[in-house]
Design a protein around this motif. Structure first.
Motif, mmCIF file in Angstrom:
data_model
loop_
_atom_site.group_PDB
_atom_site.id
_atom_site.type_symbol
_atom_site.label_atom_id
_atom_site.label_comp_id
_atom_site.label_asym_id
_atom_site.label_seq_id
_atom_site.Cartn_x
_atom_site.Cartn_y
_atom_site.Cartn_z
ATOM 1 N N GLY A 11 0.825 -1.206 0.000
ATOM 2 C CA GLY A 11 0.000 0.000 0.000
ATOM 3 C C GLY A 11 0.853 1.247 0.000
ATOM 4 O O GLY A 11 2.072 1.197 0.171
ATOM 5 N N THR A 45 2.927 0.621 -3.699
ATOM 6 C CA THR A 45 2.432 -0.177 -4.821
ATOM 7 C C THR A 45 3.258 0.022 -6.084
ATOM 8 O O THR A 45 3.415 -0.916 -6.866
ATOM 9 C CB THR A 45 0.953 0.124 -5.102
ATOM 10 N N ALA A 65 -2.594 -6.550 2.419
ATOM 11 C CA ALA A 65 -2.987 -5.546 1.427
ATOM 12 C C ALA A 65 -3.695 -4.439 2.188
ATOM 13 O O ALA A 65 -4.842 -4.603 2.628
ATOM 14 C CB ALA A 65 -3.898 -6.152 0.363
ATOM 15 N N TYR A 71 -4.719 3.353 -5.495
ATOM 16 C CA TYR A 71 -3.303 3.157 -5.264
ATOM 17 C C TYR A 71 -2.492 3.840 -6.358
ATOM 18 O O TYR A 71 -2.982 4.069 -7.450
ATOM 19 C CB TYR A 71 -2.980 1.654 -5.248
ATOM 20 N N MET A 77 -0.356 -3.505 -6.814
ATOM 21 C CA MET A 77 -1.153 -4.146 -5.760
ATOM 22 C C MET A 77 -1.594 -5.536 -6.208
ATOM 23 O O MET A 77 -1.479 -6.505 -5.459
ATOM 24 C CB MET A 77 -2.361 -3.282 -5.414
#
Length: 94
Positions: A11, A45, A65, A71, A77
């Motif tokens: 993240g 990411t 996650a 993102y 991701m």
């Protein structure tokens, strides 16, 4: 059970977000209850779109996650999630 675990958090960390600091707080809370040490490392990411991704993710005992959509790299991701699913790696998504 191991005495120390390392969790890779997929993240894009933003300290101004009201939710993201809770990820690490949750890990610490669980670790205290289990009487272990847990360390979290945020993995942006956009850093997950690299050829050596699998080698990098293998260094973690589990993956999370993290929240925070949209993102920087949706593909990054997905690649991190795919790694966990294909390898049956310990994984949680929020």
């Amino acid at each position: 059970m191991p005495e120390r675990v390392q969790i890779g958090v997929l993240g894009d960390y933003d300290s101004a977000s009201p939710n993201l600091p809770a990820v690490e707080q949750s890990l610490q809370h669980a670790a205290e209850k289990l009487k272990i040490t847990a360390e979290a490392q945020w993995l942006s990411t956009d850093s997950l779109v690299v050829p050596e991704l699998e080698k990098r993710l293998e260094t973690f005992d589990g993956l999370w996650a993290g929240p925070g959509s949209p993102y920087k790299s949706f593909d990054g991701m997905l690649r991190g999630i795919e790694f966990a699913r294909r390898r049956d790696w310990p994984f949680v998504g929020t």
